[in-house]
Design an enzyme around this catalytic site. Structure first.
Site, PDB file in Angstrom:
ATOM      1  N   CYS A  56       6.930   6.692 -24.022  1.00  0.00           N
ATOM      2  CA  CYS A  56       5.727   6.307 -23.278  1.00  0.00           C
ATOM      3  C   CYS A  56       4.822   7.519 -23.203  1.00  0.00           C
ATOM      4  O   CYS A  56       5.080   8.457 -22.461  1.00  0.00           O
ATOM      5  CB  CYS A  56       6.113   5.832 -21.875  1.00  0.00           C
ATOM      6  SG  CYS A  56       4.714   5.642 -20.769  1.00  0.00           S
ATOM      7  N   HIS A  90       2.947   4.318   7.688  1.00  0.00           N
ATOM      8  CA  HIS A  90       1.920   4.465   8.715  1.00  0.00           C
ATOM      9  C   HIS A  90       2.404   5.336   9.863  1.00  0.00           C
ATOM     10  O   HIS A  90       3.608   5.376  10.146  1.00  0.00           O
ATOM     11  CB  HIS A  90       1.536   3.090   9.270  1.00  0.00           C
ATOM     12  CG  HIS A  90       0.964   2.175   8.237  1.00  0.00           C
ATOM     13  ND1 HIS A  90      -0.267   2.390   7.685  1.00  0.00           N
ATOM     14  CD2 HIS A  90       1.457   1.060   7.660  1.00  0.00           C
ATOM     15  CE1 HIS A  90      -0.511   1.424   6.804  1.00  0.00           C
ATOM     16  NE2 HIS A  90       0.517   0.611   6.763  1.00  0.00           N
ATOM     17  N   SER A 148       0.815  -1.230   0.000  1.00  0.00           N
ATOM     18  CA  SER A 148       0.000   0.000   0.000  1.00  0.00           C
ATOM     19  C   SER A 148       0.844   1.274   0.000  1.00  0.00           C
ATOM     20  O   SER A 148       0.309   2.366  -0.139  1.00  0.00           O
ATOM     21  CB  SER A 148      -0.934   0.027   1.204  1.00  0.00           C
ATOM     22  OG  SER A 148      -1.736  -1.127   1.219  1.00  0.00           O
ATOM     23  N   ALA A 149       2.137   1.126   0.195  1.00  0.00           N
ATOM     24  CA  ALA A 149       3.078   2.252   0.061  1.00  0.00           C
ATOM     25  C   ALA A 149       2.882   3.341   1.107  1.00  0.00           C
ATOM     26  O   ALA A 149       3.244   4.480   0.898  1.00  0.00           O
ATOM     27  CB  ALA A 149       2.992   2.839  -1.340  1.00  0.00           C
ATOM     28  N   ILE A 150       2.317   2.953   2.241  1.00  0.00           N
ATOM     29  CA  ILE A 150       2.022   3.956   3.262  1.00  0.00           C
ATOM     30  C   ILE A 150       3.028   3.866   4.403  1.00  0.00           C
ATOM     31  O   ILE A 150       3.301   2.779   4.922  1.00  0.00           O
ATOM     32  CB  ILE A 150       0.589   3.772   3.803  1.00  0.00           C
ATOM     33  CG1 ILE A 150      -0.407   3.926   2.648  1.00  0.00           C
ATOM     34  CG2 ILE A 150       0.289   4.774   4.915  1.00  0.00           C
ATOM     35  CD1 ILE A 150      -1.761   3.362   2.946  1.00  0.00           C
ATOM     36  N   LYS A 179      -5.443  -4.069   8.411  1.00  0.00           N
ATOM     37  CA  LYS A 179      -5.878  -2.686   8.355  1.00  0.00           C
ATOM     38  C   LYS A 179      -7.064  -2.476   7.426  1.00  0.00           C
ATOM     39  O   LYS A 179      -7.584  -1.382   7.321  1.00  0.00           O
ATOM     40  CB  LYS A 179      -4.708  -1.797   7.953  1.00  0.00           C
ATOM     41  CG  LYS A 179      -3.580  -1.845   8.987  1.00  0.00           C
ATOM     42  CD  LYS A 179      -2.439  -0.915   8.611  1.00  0.00           C
ATOM     43  CE  LYS A 179      -1.257  -1.086   9.547  1.00  0.00           C
ATOM     44  NZ  LYS A 179      -0.524  -2.366   9.333  1.00  0.00           N
ATOM     45  N   ARG A 228       1.725 -10.780   2.308  1.00  0.00           N
ATOM     46  CA  ARG A 228       2.269 -10.446   3.624  1.00  0.00           C
ATOM     47  C   ARG A 228       2.799 -11.734   4.240  1.00  0.00           C
ATOM     48  O   ARG A 228       2.064 -12.720   4.339  1.00  0.00           O
ATOM     49  CB  ARG A 228       1.180  -9.874   4.527  1.00  0.00           C
ATOM     50  CG  ARG A 228       0.393  -8.719   3.926  1.00  0.00           C
ATOM     51  CD  ARG A 228      -0.796  -8.464   4.823  1.00  0.00           C
ATOM     52  NE  ARG A 228      -1.746  -7.504   4.297  1.00  0.00           N
ATOM     53  CZ  ARG A 228      -2.754  -7.794   3.487  1.00  0.00           C
ATOM     54  NH1 ARG A 228      -2.913  -9.028   3.052  1.00  0.00           N
ATOM     55  NH2 ARG A 228      -3.598  -6.864   3.114  1.00  0.00           N
ATOM     56  N   SER A 283       3.249  -5.798   7.247  1.00  0.00           N
ATOM     57  CA  SER A 283       2.953  -4.405   7.506  1.00  0.00           C
ATOM     58  C   SER A 283       3.018  -4.171   9.012  1.00  0.00           C
ATOM     59  O   SER A 283       2.568  -5.029   9.781  1.00  0.00           O
ATOM     60  CB  SER A 283       1.560  -4.084   6.988  1.00  0.00           C
ATOM     61  OG  SER A 283       1.320  -2.713   7.076  1.00  0.00           O
ATOM     62  N   CYS A 329       3.980   1.629 -26.249  1.00  0.00           N
ATOM     63  CA  CYS A 329       5.431   1.799 -26.138  1.00  0.00           C
ATOM     64  C   CYS A 329       6.210   0.525 -25.919  1.00  0.00           C
ATOM     65  O   CYS A 329       7.414   0.518 -26.119  1.00  0.00           O
ATOM     66  CB  CYS A 329       5.769   2.832 -25.069  1.00  0.00           C
ATOM     67  SG  CYS A 329       5.322   2.317 -23.417  1.00  0.00           S
TER      68      CYS A 329
HETATM   69  C1  LIG Z   1      -0.518  -6.226   0.508  1.00  0.00           C
HETATM   70  C2  LIG Z   1       0.520  -5.590   1.366  1.00  0.00           C
HETATM   71  C3  LIG Z   1       0.370  -4.280   1.805  1.00  0.00           C
HETATM   72  C4  LIG Z   1       1.319  -3.677   2.608  1.00  0.00           C
HETATM   73  N1  LIG Z   1       1.196  -2.367   2.934  1.00  0.00           N
HETATM   74  C5  LIG Z   1       2.146  -1.773   3.711  1.00  0.00           C
HETATM   75  C6  LIG Z   1       2.063  -0.392   4.020  1.00  0.00           C
HETATM   76  O1  LIG Z   1       1.190   0.335   3.538  1.00  0.00           O
HETATM   77  N2  LIG Z   1       2.985   0.136   4.875  1.00  0.00           N
HETATM   78  C7  LIG Z   1       3.975  -0.625   5.398  1.00  0.00           C
HETATM   79  O2  LIG Z   1       4.747  -0.094   6.183  1.00  0.00           O
HETATM   80  N3  LIG Z   1       4.117  -1.914   5.051  1.00  0.00           N
HETATM   81  C8  LIG Z   1       3.231  -2.500   4.221  1.00  0.00           C
HETATM   82  N4  LIG Z   1       3.359  -3.809   3.871  1.00  0.00           N
HETATM   83  C9  LIG Z   1       4.509  -4.549   4.362  1.00  0.00           C
HETATM   84  C10 LIG Z   1       5.758  -4.300   3.546  1.00  0.00           C
HETATM   85  O3  LIG Z   1       5.481  -4.373   2.171  1.00  0.00           O
HETATM   86  C11 LIG Z   1       6.772  -5.332   3.911  1.00  0.00           C
HETATM   87  O4  LIG Z   1       6.908  -5.341   5.292  1.00  0.00           O
HETATM   88  C12 LIG Z   1       8.138  -5.054   3.314  1.00  0.00           C
HETATM   89  O5  LIG Z   1       8.062  -4.805   1.937  1.00  0.00           O
HETATM   90  C13 LIG Z   1       9.034  -6.216   3.587  1.00  0.00           C
HETATM   91  O6  LIG Z   1      10.277  -5.964   3.018  1.00  0.00           O
HETATM   92  P1  LIG Z   1      11.410  -7.037   3.076  1.00  0.00           P
HETATM   93  O7  LIG Z   1      12.634  -6.352   2.599  1.00  0.00           O
HETATM   94  O8  LIG Z   1      11.434  -7.675   4.391  1.00  0.00           O
HETATM   95  O9  LIG Z   1      10.939  -8.191   2.088  1.00  0.00           O
HETATM   96  P2  LIG Z   1      10.875  -8.294   0.522  1.00  0.00           P
HETATM   97  O10 LIG Z   1      10.554  -7.000  -0.112  1.00  0.00           O
HETATM   98  O11 LIG Z   1       9.979  -9.428   0.210  1.00  0.00           O
HETATM   99  O12 LIG Z   1      12.348  -8.643   0.077  1.00  0.00           O
HETATM  100  C14 LIG Z   1      12.922  -9.900   0.323  1.00  0.00           C
HETATM  101  C15 LIG Z   1      13.954 -10.143  -0.753  1.00  0.00           C
HETATM  102  O13 LIG Z   1      14.700 -11.287  -0.421  1.00  0.00           O
HETATM  103  C16 LIG Z   1      15.032 -11.994  -1.582  1.00  0.00           C
HETATM  104  N5  LIG Z   1      15.361 -13.385  -1.259  1.00  0.00           N
HETATM  105  C17 LIG Z   1      14.550 -14.333  -0.748  1.00  0.00           C
HETATM  106  N6  LIG Z   1      15.208 -15.490  -0.652  1.00  0.00           N
HETATM  107  C18 LIG Z   1      16.475 -15.290  -1.081  1.00  0.00           C
HETATM  108  C19 LIG Z   1      17.640 -16.116  -1.229  1.00  0.00           C
HETATM  109  N7  LIG Z   1      17.635 -17.399  -0.890  1.00  0.00           N
HETATM  110  N8  LIG Z   1      18.771 -15.565  -1.728  1.00  0.00           N
HETATM  111  C20 LIG Z   1      18.794 -14.255  -2.076  1.00  0.00           C
HETATM  112  N9  LIG Z   1      17.745 -13.452  -1.962  1.00  0.00           N
HETATM  113  C21 LIG Z   1      16.591 -13.946  -1.476  1.00  0.00           C
HETATM  114  C22 LIG Z   1      13.768 -11.869  -2.391  1.00  0.00           C
HETATM  115  O14 LIG Z   1      14.017 -12.101  -3.759  1.00  0.00           O
HETATM  116  C23 LIG Z   1      13.333 -10.437  -2.104  1.00  0.00           C
HETATM  117  O15 LIG Z   1      13.833  -9.524  -3.047  1.00  0.00           O
HETATM  118  C24 LIG Z   1       2.441  -4.416   3.024  1.00  0.00           C
HETATM  119  C25 LIG Z   1       2.613  -5.726   2.557  1.00  0.00           C
HETATM  120  C26 LIG Z   1       1.698  -6.298   1.707  1.00  0.00           C
HETATM  121  C27 LIG Z   1       1.932  -7.650   1.152  1.00  0.00           C
END
Ligand SMILES: Cc1cc2nc3c(=O)[nH]c(=O)nc-3n(C[C@H](O)[C@H](O)[C@H](O)COP(=O)(O)OP(=O)(O)OC[C@H]3O[C@@H](n4cnc5c(N)ncnc54)[C@H](O)[C@@H]3O)c2cc1C
Ligand SMILES: Cc1cc2nc3c(=O)[nH]c(=O)nc-3n(C[C@H](O)[C@H](O)[C@H](O)COP(=O)(O)OP(=O)(O)OC[C@H]3O[C@@H](n4cnc5c(N)ncnc54)[C@H](O)[C@@H]3O)c2cc1C
Lengths: 492, 416
Positions: A400, A54, A50-52, A253, A313, A339, A442
């Protein structure tokens, strides 16, 4: 004698958490390597959410989520400024009907307990004055002035770029498949490649359980909750001025309506428990979003939908799991970062830095070399734009049309710090193909530009992952070869 | 910044822009045509099949040949043409003229024109506009993009192809892909009748044994990296899906041919838009709600055949030329309303006087052996013609003697 490792710290996973950690460590003088399984950074949860940012009124007081969300929120503005990333300081509102005042008050109290500033309970008049398109049944609101909206994948990309410019190492296409603790540090392998590091941080998102397993660290029991979205055209800009949430429930949420930094509107996410990680959009999900958003905002025109997408999530229990492993040495776990993981990411990174310092990792603040943001011709004054075209006419060649992206902008990105090897990499950096026509004009041109730039055949231009759109011909032009087939072939 | 002055600026150098520019020039106006692409002709450049020109040139041609006729004519009239030039903003100034901002590899320019003709064509509807869910693998592409990839760039885009929607572009592409050696598995149409022209069903599907599945549609996209298949289901009369009939069809490519939308975005905040066509609301002079701003071709409403685009644009070009000479008579305008079975009609306003008014419209359902009528509010019939069949797929026209237009009129499809 001190042991020599390739890097002081290794990080697995280039989502928003890995990226903040990477940048924080590098800018504090720690020799760091970030490795990522994908062909680009930000391909996991950090690209579809959701890109928020919070405010922090939602998490249970005393939890990791509460502490890190509130702290992370405060850190975002400065980072955005430094990276040249867009940030909407729009606030957010939780809305409720006539029965919901108690719930709003409870959230307000929880916010105070979590140390959130800028909270205000709105009456009906105030609420509708701020958001004229809200459903008339809505009578109360909790305004959280500190909530913000960002582009999570652009943040991730920029953070990684800044870290690289300042001496960090990024390894893409590096799915970690083996971890060994040797000589007081970790050997991190992917197929035939490997590197060593003194400390290792698991930021692997949906893959964090597997990384823990490879390291012999704590077993994680992850659950997956699908969140589907409908994205509306920029023509709907202004429908709401800030994220509008329903009252939160145990499931999360709730389905919200929010602006994006680019000026679109998102509706979603759903919350459906699934047993395997998959970002499939279901028709039930689409219907649910349409139904539920009706209770929030009047007159949402779903004919203006330009994209359906979903994120997952990844949860482990009720809170973020953070800290050093108790089973294996020098191994830091970030797991269940659902989140508000995006909002919390800078604070998570800061805590990792502090914890590493406590273990004796030497740090010193470096003079940060600034990253040069990509030129976006849409943001230039006429004089700047004209001067740019005079220098390089490709900046006057619109590719684009929906997002106003020129060939010059695409080329600058191809020459960027992290070279995007895919059309989707270009899309995430520039928004090309992300507009109302979704690339139907594009995409062929972008494939052509990439083929020429990389001097490869268009069939080798990757859209995403390892997959191209262009396929080889099944046979030579059908009508002719068919005729040939009719004539019996004589073999000599 | 460079400033250029002209009487009429035509935005778009496709069939519509060229035809309008030629007509305006022939009617004595000073015209400039701008187009964002490298070559003139618009969408015709990629329509390498034949069937163009039968109505207007009385001769069968391919798309590029048709375009070439117009290009040769425009060049012979020495109409200044700016290529690779995209219009980014159109503003009406206090003095009534238009300030038009353009960008090209030569820099930024401002074009001042007394009148502007919108001829920007249309774009294709996307997967999201039909709520197509599932995963988002590589290999889902709109029919027009596929046409461009194959015909302009010479690149093949798939081997086993399912086509969603039976729009004309999709039908043409079914045959094109077949020629290029692809296995075209079938065309799935949500409606009980095809949305493309009958001649295309016959010549592009039937002749090559490509199955057309009516009242059946793709409900989900499958695949992780590349498309691996689709889930199709039968559609109930109320457009809900009959989930019992779900089946998986393996394929690697999905072509979307689910409709076209006028590209009015450049001006959609400044003029009145017809919600049904997504094009501008115009009067019988093809003038939009902004005086001096004209619209024709696919940016006004989607046409099935290019000949109709040319004829419409010739009219619009003439009206714009009269406008800049202050000779466009503007009397009392009456409403042109939609009656029985008529989904939309163009124009929305017309006046009485001399000559004929050609109203174009589309119907919302199929009807055989009927009459197309134009009636005044009191029921007086002012135009009537029989029709063997009317179909949503086919744009209809009715010609009205303008001297009979003395009040609001309604276009209908009637039994007798
Ligand atoms: C629907 C939805 C809505 C959300 N809305 C919000 C919001 O509004 N505000 C907010 O604060 N949070 C929100 N969140 C939560 C937020 O998106 C996540 O908490 C955050 O993006 C997690 O980031 P991360 O770096 O932990 O994981 P990820 O972005 O998933 O990154 C993990 C990375 O690890 C890599 N990886 C995995 N296994 C391996 C491996 N073996 N070797 C090498 N690389 C590997 C993957 O390829 C990936 O690139 C939301 C989540 C969802 C799903
Ligand atoms: C994919 C497709 C296939 C078709 N196939 C057939 C067919 O087989 N047979 C048939 O008879 N009809 C066909 N048609 C129907 C169509 O009516 C005609 O082909 C006709 O060419 C449309 O002409 P136009 O000038 O209105 O639009 P276009 O041909 O689309 O021309 C519009 C031009 O305007 C330019 N432009 C748009 N915006 C700007 C701007 N802001 N600044 C500068 N330039 C701009 C575009 O680059 C383009 O060159 C097809 C239409 C489409 C979309």
């Amino acid at each position: 004698m001190e042991k020599v490792f390739d890097y002081e710290v290794g990080i697995i996973g280039a989502g928003i958490v890995g990226a903040f950690t990477f940048d924080t460590l590098v800018t504090n003088g720690v020799k760091t390597c970030l490795c990522e399984a994908g062909e680009d950074v930000s391909l996991g949860a950090s690209k579809a959410n959701s890109a928020i940012i919070h405010a922090g009124y939602d998490p249970i007081p005393g939890s990791n989520m509460a502490r890190l969300n509130v702290k992370g929120n405060k850190m975002y503005e400065e980072v955005a400024e430094r990276l040249g990333e867009k940030l909407l300081k729009c606030g957010s509102i939780v809305v409720a009907d006539e029965t919901g005042l108690d719930g709003i008050k409870e959230l307000y109290e929880r916010g105070l307990a979590n140390g959130v500033s800028g909270l205000k309970i709105l009456n009906k008049e105030e609420l509708h004055a701020l958001e004229p398109n809200l459903n008339d049944n809505l009578c109360y609101g909790l305004l959280a002035k500190t909530a913000k909206v960002v582009s999570p994948y652009n943040f991730t990309i920029s953070l990684c770029e800044e870290a690289i410019i300042n001496g960090g190492t990024l390894k893409l296409d590096y799915p970690v498949d083996k971890l060994e603790f040797k000589n007081g540090g970790w050997k991190v392998s992917s197929g035939k490649n490997s590197f060593t590091c003194h400390y290792l941080v698991n930021c692997a998102g949906a893959g964090c359980d597997k990384i823990n397993e490879l390291a012999g660290a704590e077993k994680l029991n992850l659950t997956y909750t699908l969140g589907e979205y409908i994205l509306l055209d920029k023509s709907e800009h202004g429908l709401v001025n800030r994220p509008i949430f329903p009252m939160p429930t145990k499931l999360g949420k709730g389905i919200l309506v929010a602006p994006t930094v680019a000026g679109n509107i998102i509706c979603g996410p759903t919350a459906k428990l699934i047993d395997k990680y998959s970002t499939r959009v279901t028709s039930e999900g689409v219907i649910e979003i349409r139904e539920k958003t009706k209770n929030l905002v009047n007159g949402i025109d779903f004919r203006k939908a330009i994209k359906l997408y979903a994120g997952v999530r990844v949860k482990e229990g009720k809170d973020f799991i953070l800290g050093f492993s108790k089973l294996v040495p020098n191994f830091y776990i970030t797991a269940g970062i659902c989140s508000p993981g995006l909002a919390s990411a800078p604070a998570i990174a800061d805590e990792i830095l502090q914890n590493l310092q406590k273990c004796g990792v030497k740090t010193h603040k470096i003079a940060i070399k600034r990253r040069k943001p990509y030129i976006n011709t849409q943001n230039l004054t006429e004089e700047e734009f004209a001067a740019l075209i005079a220098k390089n006419p490709k900046f006057g060649k619109l590719i684009c049309r929906c997002e106003g992206i020129t060939e010059g902008e695409i080329e600058q990105v191809l020459k960027g710090v992290i070279t995007p090897l895919t059309v989707e990499g270009i899309k995430r950096r520039l928004r090309a193909t992300m507009g109302r026509c979704q690339g139907s004009f594009c995409l062929p041109m972008i494939i052509d530009i990439m083929a020429k730039y990389y001097k490869i055949d268009p069939s080798q231009v990757i859209i995403r992952g390892k997959t191209s759109l262009v396929t080889s011909r099944v046979k030579e032009a059908g009508i002719y070869s068919q005729k040939e087939e009719e004539e019996p072939k004589t073999n000599g | 910044m460079d400033k250029i002055k002209t009487e009429i600026l035509v935005i778009g150098g496709g069939a519509s822009g060229l035809s309008a520019g030629i007509s305006a020039t022939r009617n004595g106006a000073k015209v400039i045509i701008v187009d964002r692409e490298e070559k003139l002709g618009g969408i015709l450049k990629q329509c390498i099949h034949n069937g163009f020109g039968l109505k207007y040139y009385k001769k069968e041609m391919t798309g590029p040949e048709y375009a070439n006729n117009l290009i040769v004519e425009a060049k012979s009239l020495n109409i200044p043409i700016l290529m690779q030039t995209s219009v980014t903003k159109v503003t009406k100034m206090q003095n009534g003229s238009f300030k038009v901002k353009v960008v090209s590899p030569n820099g930024l320019k401002e074009i001042i024109a007394k009148a502007v003709i919108l001829a920007m064509g249309c774009r294709e509807r996307t997967a999201a506009s039909i709520s197509l869910g599932g995963t988002r693998p590589v290999g889902v592409i709109s029919a027009g993009s596929a046409q461009k990839m194959i015909n302009v760039y010479g690149q093949m885009i798939g081997k086993n192809v399912v086509i969603v929607g039976s729009g004309d572009v999709g039908l043409i592409m079914a045959r094109r892909l077949y020629f290029e050696g692809a296995n075209v598995i079938g065309v799935y149409e949500i409606n009980s009748i095809p949305s493309g022209l009958n001649r295309n069903i016959v010549q592009c599907l039937n002749d090559y044994n490509i199955p057309l599945h009516l009242s059946e549609t793709v409900v989900e996209v499958l695949g992780k990296d590349r498309v691996s298949g689709v889930v199709v289901a039968k559609v109930n009369p109320d457009f809900s899906f009959d989930l019992k009939t779900r089946r998986v069809i393996p394929c690697d490519t999905i072509l979307l041919s689910v409709g076209l939308v006028p590209e009015t975005d450049l001006v959609s905040n400044d003029i009145v838009i017809n919600k049904l066509t997504s094009g501008a609301v115009v009067d019988d002079n093809y003038q939009t709600s902004t005086s001096g701003l004209f619209s024709c071709g696919n940016v006004l409403h989607v046409h099935d055949i290019v000949d109709d685009v040319t004829m419409e644009s010739i009219d619009a070009g003439k009206c714009a030329a009269l406008f800049v000479k202050n000779k466009l008579t503007e009397g009392k305008k009456f409403k042109v309303l939609t009656g029985n079975l008529v989904r939309y009609s163009v124009p929305s306003y017309a006046e009485g006087g001399q000559g004929f008014l050609n109203v174009k419209f589309r119907v919302s359902g199929v009807k055989k052996d009927c009459f197309i009528t134009a009636r005044l509010a009191d029921g007086t019939v002012i135009a009537k013609r029989p029709a063997k069949i009317v179909l949503p797929a086919q744009m209809e026209q009715v010609v009205i003697d303008k001297s009979k237009i003395v009040g609001d009129l309604t276009i209908s499809v009637e039994d007798n």
